[in-house]
Motif scaffolding. Structure first.
Motif, PDB file in Angstrom:
ATOM      1  N   PRO A 146       0.797  -1.235   0.000  1.00 14.61           N
ATOM      2  CA  PRO A 146       0.000   0.000   0.000  1.00 14.61           C
ATOM      3  C   PRO A 146       0.825   1.278   0.000  1.00 14.61           C
ATOM      4  O   PRO A 146       0.494   2.236  -0.705  1.00 14.61           O
ATOM      5  CB  PRO A 146      -0.837  -0.131   1.288  1.00 14.61           C
ATOM      6  N   ASP A 147       1.905   1.326   0.768  1.00 17.15           N
ATOM      7  CA  ASP A 147       2.693   2.553   0.854  1.00 17.15           C
ATOM      8  C   ASP A 147       3.236   2.981  -0.512  1.00 17.15           C
ATOM      9  O   ASP A 147       3.346   4.173  -0.795  1.00 17.15           O
ATOM     10  CB  ASP A 147       3.862   2.365   1.832  1.00 17.15           C
ATOM     11  N   TYR A 150      -0.172   3.132  -3.482  1.00 16.41           N
ATOM     12  CA  TYR A 150      -1.078   4.273  -3.363  1.00 16.41           C
ATOM     13  C   TYR A 150      -0.453   5.564  -3.868  1.00 16.41           C
ATOM     14  O   TYR A 150      -1.150   6.557  -4.065  1.00 16.41           O
ATOM     15  CB  TYR A 150      -1.535   4.449  -1.922  1.00 16.41           C
ATOM     16  N   ASN A 156      -7.352   5.461  -1.702  1.00 17.60           N
ATOM     17  CA  ASN A 156      -8.074   6.219  -0.671  1.00 17.60           C
ATOM     18  C   ASN A 156      -9.049   7.207  -1.293  1.00 17.60           C
ATOM     19  O   ASN A 156     -10.135   7.442  -0.764  1.00 17.60           O
ATOM     20  CB  ASN A 156      -7.069   6.971   0.216  1.00 17.60           C
ATOM     21  N   ARG A 163     -12.109   1.505   4.581  1.00 17.35           N
ATOM     22  CA  ARG A 163     -10.742   2.006   4.696  1.00 17.35           C
ATOM     23  C   ARG A 163      -9.844   1.207   3.747  1.00 17.35           C
ATOM     24  O   ARG A 163     -10.251   0.167   3.228  1.00 17.35           O
ATOM     25  CB  ARG A 163     -10.249   1.864   6.144  1.00 17.35           C
ATOM     26  N   ASP A 165      -6.286   0.559   4.461  1.00 16.04           N
ATOM     27  CA  ASP A 165      -5.040   0.052   5.060  1.00 16.04           C
ATOM     28  C   ASP A 165      -5.117  -1.462   5.172  1.00 16.04           C
ATOM     29  O   ASP A 165      -5.658  -2.006   6.128  1.00 16.04           O
ATOM     30  CB  ASP A 165      -4.775   0.700   6.420  1.00 16.04           C
TER      31      ASP A 165
END
Length: 419
Positions: A146-147, A150, A156, A163, A165
């Motif tokens: 995800p880091d 995204y 998001n 959510r 995460d």
């Protein structure tokens, strides 16, 4: 007062301004004509730039600029002798199976060091079957970090609820898939992937829905799902492997060139959005060509308008030009007088036209709206666009004035005075 003018302004400026002032109506009409042309150039350029930027944002916010893939494998089979006298080899496609990029960590490190590369995100993806009671759907499982991911596709911003995460037992699904299965946040799904020919040995995993997204495409919302990368690796039978590396670059239009550089240096297959979305890129290129054509023909009409007015001025002012020449004014000074007129007409018209174009863009932003009241697409008031319009119109005026100025400079003083 008349004696102070030469010290304040050069002689050529005084004569050029006097000619323009004496022909007020002609000057007004040509300034209006130039203003209309510049306004069209400014408005259309900003409009098409905003439209192209909106199209590219819509396409590239849901995909990477470049995708790195393992090289496609081929298998060779001997051609039966009964079919040909000389046996040879024919190339056949391999069996469909997932393949990881060899030493993908080293490849990712090398790609990150490539100039103009911004983000490199590993992705493990494959097909699966999602089960919910008696309902089942074929889906695409995308295992992401995800880091990193995204920063390429910001899920998001695309969440409808929930959510993003992701944990080891979490899954994100599209709105249409959620509707088809009748599920919502907190419900569980069972995913099955056939990694062997024997269905009894198929892998299965139960995941919890933590978010529902909308990618703006029904097909993508029905098939695409996102899980953590290590979850996808376990589910798809690729421990520690990735099926692709997603890459974003600084200049989206240079993506194909960068992709070729990456492919040559790493040995992996590199597909840019320009190559994978060739039809879309052709449409964008066609818009750019159309915008250039509009600028050219508008500029051409402005040039002919300025030139025609100055030709008339030369005819009307031939006696005055002859008197000036007889007084000792050089051909170069006469040439500069008419070049100044052309430049001033272009500059004056471009100033008015830039204001009209900016006003038209402001009206477009206010009144051109979607059904929900939001703007159709954002417009950027780029100072460089207005500066380029001023420069283009002024240069066009100078170029258009050259032929009439040359004719005026070559007038025979005696003939001109007698005319």
């Amino acid at each position: 007062m008349a004696r102070t003018l030469p010290s304040a302004l050069p002689f050529e400026w005084i004569v050029a301004l006097r000619f323009l002032r004496e022909g007020r109506l002609q000057t007004l009409f040509i300034i209006i004509g130039v203003a209309i042309g510049v306004a069209v150039i400014v408005f259309m350029s900003a409009l098409l730039a905003g439209l192209q930027g909106n199209f590219i944002r819509r396409v590239l916010t849901a995909q990477a600029h470049i995708q790195l893939l393992p090289h496609q494998e081929v298998t060779r089979a001997l051609r039966p002798a009964s079919l040909t006298e000389q046996p040879g080899a024919i190339i056949q496609p391999p069996l469909q199976r997932l393949k990881s990029i060899d030493q993908w960590q080293a490849v990712a490190t090398q790609v990150r060091a490539t100039p103009d590369v911004l983000v490199v995100s590993p992705l493990t993806s494959g097909s699966a079957l999602v089960l919910r009671g008696s309902a089942s759907r074929a889906i695409a499982v995308n295992g992401i970090d995800p880091d990193l991911y995204y920063r390429i596709v910001d899920l998001n911003d695309k969440l409808v609820r929930g959510r993003a995460d992701l944990g080891g037992t979490d899954i994100l699904i599209g709105t249409d898939l959620a509707t088809d299965l009748g599920v919502d946040i907190g419900d569980k799904l069972r995913l099955t992937t056939a990694n062997s020919a024997n269905a009894a040995n198929a892998d299965a995993s139960t995941l919890t829905i933590i978010g529902i997204f909308d990618l703006g495409n029904k097909g993508a919302n029905q098939r695409s799902t996102f899980v953590a990368r290590h979850t996808a690796q376990s589910l798809l039978g690729l421990p520690g492997g990735v099926t692709s590396l997603d890459v974003t670059v600084r200049d989206v239009y240079a993506a194909e060139k960068i992709a070729q550089t990456i492919a040559a240096s790493t040995g992996v297959q590199a597909d840019s959005w320009i190559k994978s979305s060739a039809q879309f890129f052709s449409a964008v290129s066609a818009q750019t060509t159309a915008n250039t054509a509009i600028r050219f023909f508008v500029g051409l009409s402005v040039a002919f308008g300025i030139a025609s007015v100055l030709v008339v001025v030369v005819v009307q002012k031939s006696r005055e030009i002859g008197i000036l020449r007889a007084m000792g004014i050089s051909q170069a000074q006469i040439l500069r007088v008419f070049l100044l007129q052309g430049g001033l007409l272009g500059l004056g018209g471009s100033l008015v036209g830039s204001g009209v174009g900016a006003f038209a863009l402001w009206l477009w932003q206010i009144y051109a709206r979607n059904a929900d009241g939001t703007p159709l697409f954002p417009l950027v008031f780029d100072p460089q666009l207005f500066g380029a319009a001023l420069l283009l119109a002024t240069l066009t005026g100078l170029i258009a004035a050259f032929a009439p100025a040359l004719r005026a400079a070559r007038l025979d003083p005696v003939v001109a005075i007698r005319a």
